[in-house]
Design a protein around this motif. Structure first.
Motif, PDB file in Angstrom:
ATOM      1  N   UNK A   1      21.151   8.846  -6.729  1.00  0.00           N
ATOM      2  CA  UNK A   1      21.712   7.686  -7.418  1.00  0.00           C
ATOM      3  C   UNK A   1      22.270   8.019  -8.795  1.00  0.00           C
ATOM      4  N   UNK A   2      21.972   9.200  -9.331  1.00  0.00           N
ATOM      5  CA  UNK A   2      22.374   9.486 -10.713  1.00  0.00           C
ATOM      6  C   UNK A   2      23.301  10.689 -10.853  1.00  0.00           C
ATOM      7  N   UNK A   3      23.225  11.637  -9.959  1.00  0.00           N
ATOM      8  CA  UNK A   3      24.121  12.797 -10.017  1.00  0.00           C
ATOM      9  C   UNK A   3      25.539  12.354  -9.647  1.00  0.00           C
ATOM     10  N   UNK A   4      26.609  12.855 -10.326  1.00  0.00           N
ATOM     11  CA  UNK A   4      26.633  13.879 -11.365  1.00  0.00           C
ATOM     12  C   UNK A   4      26.694  13.321 -12.782  1.00  0.00           C
ATOM     13  N   UNK A   5      26.067  12.191 -13.034  1.00  0.00           N
ATOM     14  CA  UNK A   5      26.053  11.627 -14.375  1.00  0.00           C
ATOM     15  C   UNK A   5      25.342  12.575 -15.345  1.00  0.00           C
TER      16      UNK A   5
ATOM     17  N   UNK B   1      32.172  19.640  -6.350  1.00  0.00           N
ATOM     18  CA  UNK B   1      32.672  18.654  -7.300  1.00  0.00           C
ATOM     19  C   UNK B   1      33.250  17.417  -6.618  1.00  0.00           C
ATOM     20  N   UNK B   2      32.981  17.239  -5.315  1.00  0.00           N
ATOM     21  CA  UNK B   2      33.655  16.149  -4.618  1.00  0.00           C
ATOM     22  C   UNK B   2      33.266  14.766  -5.146  1.00  0.00           C
ATOM     23  N   UNK B   3      32.052  14.613  -5.652  1.00  0.00           N
ATOM     24  CA  UNK B   3      31.667  13.301  -6.183  1.00  0.00           C
ATOM     25  C   UNK B   3      32.512  12.905  -7.391  1.00  0.00           C
TER      26      UNK B   3
ATOM     27  N   UNK C   1      16.267  16.591 -12.688  1.00  0.00           N
ATOM     28  CA  UNK C   1      16.097  17.536 -11.581  1.00  0.00           C
ATOM     29  C   UNK C   1      15.425  16.796 -10.432  1.00  0.00           C
ATOM     30  N   UNK C   2      16.038  16.861  -9.256  1.00  0.00           N
ATOM     31  CA  UNK C   2      15.512  16.104  -8.122  1.00  0.00           C
ATOM     32  C   UNK C   2      16.133  16.614  -6.837  1.00  0.00           C
ATOM     33  N   UNK C   3      15.524  16.224  -5.715  1.00  0.00           N
ATOM     34  CA  UNK C   3      16.137  16.393  -4.407  1.00  0.00           C
ATOM     35  C   UNK C   3      16.031  15.062  -3.678  1.00  0.00           C
TER      36      UNK C   3
ATOM     37  N   UNK D   1      18.526  -0.264  -3.418  1.00  0.00           N
ATOM     38  CA  UNK D   1      19.019   1.090  -3.666  1.00  0.00           C
ATOM     39  C   UNK D   1      19.954   1.660  -2.597  1.00  0.00           C
ATOM     40  N   UNK D   2      20.034   1.059  -1.416  1.00  0.00           N
ATOM     41  CA  UNK D   2      20.844   1.641  -0.336  1.00  0.00           C
ATOM     42  C   UNK D   2      22.313   1.714  -0.737  1.00  0.00           C
ATOM     43  N   UNK D   3      22.997   2.724  -0.201  1.00  0.00           N
ATOM     44  CA  UNK D   3      24.387   3.004  -0.564  1.00  0.00           C
ATOM     45  C   UNK D   3      25.229   3.232   0.697  1.00  0.00           C
TER      46      UNK D   3
END
Length: 487
Positions: free
Chosen positions: A327-331, A56-58, A336-338, A423-425
């Motif tokens: 880019x979208x988790x945990x929204x 849950x750190x995000x 489903x993606x990796x 898209x880079x973060x």
């Protein structure tokens, strides 16, 4: 209030480690200063579940545990401003990070040795400090990793030596150096925001808080507030680039042009692949998995999300793998993606930090200079291609679906580079604003002052090739041993 021997500003990884070592091992009286909580205790307590459950750190980013800084808008990032998370509260950024324990490389140790130009900074001395840090922290091997990470570890083997990251966990739960202070009743904790360092001539004698109160330190003042706050405190104290301080409404009694300069960070580009909906990583775990975590510290809640990765391409590229859409988790509604996220391990781009005013509560101006050096763009493009090559290996190739980001149609260097700008973060690794050999000397003392030291990531000459927290704690171990008996 009697003056302590040592006054430490900032209770992050370095500050907490120093307070523990200097008091318990070396017998100094120590006062540690850290700003208070941003919100009321009930709100802070409500985030405790996010602090203890690694997955849950995000959720902690943007919370009361985060200073919620932001970078300047950048043309190289398609006009974007990025969040610049920094941990708030005892434990600092170790309260909100991905808990990765990444061992420094020999090149990292050599980098410090070269910058210090002092025999005490030998590779052997630094390696010994790191080994002591590892014994103190006791990093834990992964107690659970996802199917995407397992598959990556097999698929990436032909390209290097992938690893499931060790973590700053105990029994599957987040551990931070804040625990060292909690176990050190002799360390005095003061909650408050430091405005400036107080001097008698060029000798540091204490600090002044934003509320005007003053705290003295009889032997040493140590800034361990991090790469954002430590240079800002120096600047408010009159130590920094003269013209910049005048612009902020101050003046420089010590014109130190390098303070706030050569700011660096790891910039990561996510390469995201769709997966079967049945493989979706979800924080809303089953009752069985909740019991599994509560009793054994295992299962999905023990995931740190950035579960696996490593260094590739002769240590020029680092990879972080997540079982999520980066880019979208945990929204809510994240597909489903990796993600196979890539970044230059030692970027060449540099930015800078400046204060906007002398108000200790006003966020500084943070320009990380992302992608300013074309070599970083080229390395990141190469990283995207590497991620795609890994994804085409068994057992990933037949398991993943289409590439979502940047998308398979973006296959030229030019189109990949445009996607990187979009898209880079940040990987949350700012370093270098009070660099060794530039702002601090081989004693980690601020050049031009006496009894003022800096011990945190701001003194890094450059970024370590991997996640820097282990090196920060090793640096604190090294400094504590050097300081013992000298003040």
């Amino acid at each position: 209030m009697p003056s302590p021997d040592i006054l430490i500003v900032g209770a992050g990884s370095a500050g907490c480690t120093l307070a523990h070592l200097l008091h318990h091992q070396h017998g100094y009286s120590v006062t540690l200063i850290e700003p208070g909580a941003a919100e009321n205790p009930e709100i802070v307590a409500a985030t405790e579940i996010d602090h203890t459950r690694p997955a849950r750190w995000l959720k902690l980013l943007g919370s009361s545990s985060d200073w919620n800084y932001a970078t300047e808008a950048s043309k190289s990032l398609a006009g974007r401003s990025l969040n610049c998370p920094r941990g708030r509260g005892v434990g600092g950024s170790s309260r909100i990070n991905a808990m990765i324990w990444f061992s420094p490389t020999d090149d990292d140790f050599n980098m410090f040795s070269a910058a210090a130009a002092d025999d005490r900074w030998s590779t052997e001395s630094l390696r010994s400090a790191y080994q002591a840090a590892e014994r103190l922290v006791q990093p834990e091997s992964a107690r659970w990793i996802s199917d995407p990470a397992e598959r990556f570890l097999q698929a990436a083997t032909p390209f290097g030596t992938p690893q499931a990251y060790r973590r700053m966990n105990r029994n599957g739960r987040r551990w931070s150096p804040a625990a060292l202070v909690a176990d050190s009743p002799g360390v005095q904790m003061i909650r408050g925001t430091v405005d400036r360092v107080l001097f008698r001539d060029d000798q540091a004698i204490g600090v002044q808080l934003a509320d005007g109160s003053k705290i003295r330190g009889s032997k040493r003042v140590i800034l361990s507030a991090g790469s954002i706050a430590s240079p800002a405190i120096l600047m408010r104290s009159g130590i920094g680039p003269r013209d910049s301080l005048v612009d902020a409404g101050g003046q420089a009694w010590l014109d130190a042009a390098e303070v706030g300069q050569r700011l660096q960070d790891h910039l990561v580009m996510p390469v995201v692949f769709s997966t079967n909906p049945a493989a979706r990583f979800d924080l809303n775990v089953s009752p069985r998995d909740l019991v599994r975590f509560d009793t054994l510290g295992r299962g999905p809640l023990a995931s740190n999300i950035a579960e696996a990765g490593g260094l590739f391409a002769n240590d020029t590229i680092q990879i972080h793998v997540t079982p999520t859409h980066y880019l979208r988790f945990p929204q809510p509604g994240a597909p489903a993606a990796m993600t196979i996220a890539v970044n230059p391990a030692r970027p060449k781009s540099r930015g800078q930090l400046a204060i906007r005013s002398l108000d200790a509560n006003e966020p500084p101006q943070i320009d990380l200079g992302y992608l300013a050096d074309p070599a970083d763009v080229a390395t990141t493009v190469a990283g995207v291609k590497l991620a795609r090559s890994i994804a085409m290996q068994s057992p990933l190739r037949d398991w993943i679906g289409p590439e979502l980001v940047p998308g398979a149609k973006r296959d030229s260097d030019q189109t990949i580079a445009k996607s990187i700008s979009r898209y880079a973060q940040t990987l949350y690794h700012p370093v270098g604003t009070c660099g060794l050999g530039r702002v601090v000397d081989a004693d980690l003392s601020v050049i031009g002052t006496r009894r003022l030291s800096i011990v945190d990531a701001s003194v890094f000459p450059e970024l370590t090739v991997g996640n820097p927290n282990a090196m920060v704690i090793a640096l604190a171990m090294w400094f504590a041993d050097q300081l013992a008996g000298t003040c």
